[in-house]
Each structure stands twice: as C-alpha cells, then as structure tokens.
Design a protein around this motif. Structure first.
Motif, short mmCIF file in Angstrom:
data_model
loop_
_atom_site.label_atom_id
_atom_site.label_comp_id
_atom_site.label_asym_id
_atom_site.label_seq_id
_atom_site.Cartn_x
_atom_site.Cartn_y
_atom_site.Cartn_z
N GLU A 1 62.82 -39.39 15.42
CA GLU A 1 63.85 -39.44 16.46
C GLU A 1 64.60 -40.76 16.43
N GLN A 2 63.88 -41.87 16.27
CA GLN A 2 64.52 -43.18 16.20
C GLN A 2 65.35 -43.32 14.94
N GLY A 3 64.82 -42.88 13.82
CA GLY A 3 65.51 -43.01 12.54
C GLY A 3 66.75 -42.15 12.43
N MET A 4 66.78 -41.05 13.15
CA MET A 4 67.91 -40.13 13.08
C MET A 4 68.85 -40.27 14.28
N ALA A 5 68.55 -41.17 15.19
CA ALA A 5 69.30 -41.29 16.44
C ALA A 5 70.79 -41.54 16.23
N GLY A 6 71.17 -42.20 15.18
CA GLY A 6 72.58 -42.51 14.95
C GLY A 6 73.37 -41.41 14.30
N ASN A 7 72.74 -40.29 13.98
CA ASN A 7 73.44 -39.16 13.38
C ASN A 7 73.63 -38.08 14.44
N LEU A 8 74.88 -37.80 14.75
CA LEU A 8 75.20 -36.83 15.80
C LEU A 8 75.44 -35.45 15.23
N CYS A 9 74.99 -34.45 15.97
CA CYS A 9 75.19 -33.04 15.60
C CYS A 9 75.81 -32.35 16.81
N ARG A 10 77.06 -31.95 16.68
CA ARG A 10 77.74 -31.30 17.80
C ARG A 10 77.11 -29.95 18.15
N CYS A 11 76.46 -29.33 17.18
CA CYS A 11 75.83 -28.03 17.42
C CYS A 11 74.46 -28.17 18.07
N GLY A 12 73.91 -29.37 18.08
CA GLY A 12 72.64 -29.61 18.76
C GLY A 12 71.42 -29.09 18.04
N THR A 13 71.41 -29.13 16.73
CA THR A 13 70.26 -28.61 15.98
C THR A 13 69.18 -29.67 15.77
N TYR A 14 69.04 -30.57 16.70
CA TYR A 14 68.11 -31.70 16.55
C TYR A 14 66.66 -31.27 16.36
N ASN A 15 66.22 -30.23 17.07
CA ASN A 15 64.83 -29.79 16.90
C ASN A 15 64.60 -29.26 15.49
N ARG A 16 65.55 -28.50 14.97
CA ARG A 16 65.42 -27.99 13.60
C ARG A 16 65.49 -29.12 12.58
N ILE A 17 66.31 -30.11 12.85
CA ILE A 17 66.40 -31.28 11.97
C ILE A 17 65.04 -31.97 11.90
N LYS A 18 64.44 -32.20 13.07
CA LYS A 18 63.13 -32.85 13.10
C LYS A 18 62.08 -32.01 12.37
N GLU A 19 62.07 -30.71 12.60
CA GLU A 19 61.12 -29.83 11.92
C GLU A 19 61.31 -29.88 10.41
N ALA A 20 62.56 -29.90 9.97
CA ALA A 20 62.84 -29.96 8.53
C ALA A 20 62.36 -31.28 7.92
N ILE A 21 62.53 -32.37 8.63
CA ILE A 21 62.06 -33.66 8.14
C ILE A 21 60.54 -33.67 8.03
N VAL A 22 59.85 -33.11 9.01
CA VAL A 22 58.39 -33.02 8.95
C VAL A 22 57.97 -32.19 7.74
N THR A 23 58.62 -31.06 7.53
CA THR A 23 58.30 -30.21 6.38
C THR A 23 58.56 -30.96 5.07
N ALA A 24 59.70 -31.63 4.99
CA ALA A 24 60.03 -32.38 3.76
C ALA A 24 59.01 -33.48 3.50
N SER A 25 58.54 -34.12 4.56
CA SER A 25 57.57 -35.21 4.38
C SER A 25 56.26 -34.71 3.75
N LYS A 26 55.95 -33.46 3.98
CA LYS A 26 54.73 -32.87 3.43
C LYS A 26 54.89 -32.51 1.95
N SER A 27 56.13 -32.46 1.47
CA SER A 27 56.36 -32.12 0.05
C SER A 27 56.63 -33.33 -0.82
N LEU A 28 56.59 -34.51 -0.25
CA LEU A 28 56.86 -35.72 -1.05
C LEU A 28 55.64 -36.13 -1.84
#
Length: 152
Positions: free
Chosen positions: A125-152
């Motif tokens: 949330e802190q790292g992505m706070a400066g990126n705005l999404c007019r559609c409000g997909t913030y929860n999906r963005i966070k979920e995608a980042i968590v998923t991506a972190s597991k594939s690194l």
C-alpha cells in the motif's frame, strides 16, 4: 537542442531534444513508444512511471538532460512476451478496467518487488500509494502484487 544517446530497453537510442524536455515526451514522441502514458504532468498520478537504473521514476517530471548514462526501462522492455511475474499476475487477477494507468502501475509494482520481494500488505500500500487508478482496482492490484511476489 542537444543530442542524447539513451539506453532504452537494452538498446542505444539517439535523440535530439531540448534539454528540459521531459523524458516522457522523448519516450512517446521521439522514440514512438506509446506504453508510457501522460496523466497529470506533475508526477502525482504515476501513469508515466518507468525505471531508471531499476528504480521507478516519474518520466513526466524528469528532463532528458538528467538521465545521463542511466538505463531506462519502459513497459515495452519489462519483459518479452508480457511474461514478467507482475504482468502475469495482472492478467490472473483481471486488474485493468480502463487500463490507462496500468503500465505505470505495473512498472511501479515491478520496481517495488525488485527492492522488496516479499512485501507486507502495508508495504504494498505504501509503495503503490503514488499510483492512482481512476477505476479503483486497488484491491486487485494488491492481490496481483502478492501473487507476483510468490513467483519471484
């Protein structure tokens, strides 16, 4: 006008531009790479995010003369075939709605995971706070980042 040799997505690109021209316009108008978007022009929304030496920066506020010998990565150069873990997770979680901010979101998320491969929800949330999404997909963005972190 001055001539610049920029390292963009692993290759050298020659451009001639005014020294105060924002890197965003060099990328879009002079190099023809349209993935990096113009949003606010004041480094507030993140649509123009690219990497400079692996760090997420706002290309709308960085003059081309400040790039020096830095290595620029745009959304077009993040991966071949859109197979970066963040890009795959974005599709898996159906993140984009309108899609306008997504290249900046993805570039910021990729830099975040490079710096911190296993971020907490709060760090995301802190790292992505400066990126705005007019559609409000913030929860999906966070979920995608968590998923991506597991594939690194």
């Amino acid at each position: 006008m001055a001539k610049y040799t920029l390292t963009v997505n692993g290759g050298n690109k020659e451009v001639e531009a005014m020294e105060d021209m924002p890197l965003l316009w060099v990328i879009r108008d002079l190099l023809g790479m349209k993935g990096t978007k113009f949003g606010c022009g004041q480094a507030l929304c993140g649509a123009c995010t690219v990497h400079l030496d692996g760090v997420a920066i706002r290309s709308c506020s960085l003059p081309v003369s400040s790039v020096g010998e830095g290595k620029i990565t745009t959304i077009e150069g993040l991966s071949e075939g859109c197979d970066h873990p963040v890009q795959k997770a974005w599709v898996q979680h159906n993140v984009p709605q309108c899609g306008y901010c997504q290249s900046g979101q993805i570039m910021n998320a990729a830099a975040l995971l490079t710096a911190n491969p296993t971020p907490t929800d709060e760090e995301i949330e802190q790292g992505m706070a400066g990126n705005l999404c007019r559609c409000g997909t913030y929860n999906r963005i966070k979920e995608a980042i968590v998923t991506a972190s597991k594939s690194l």
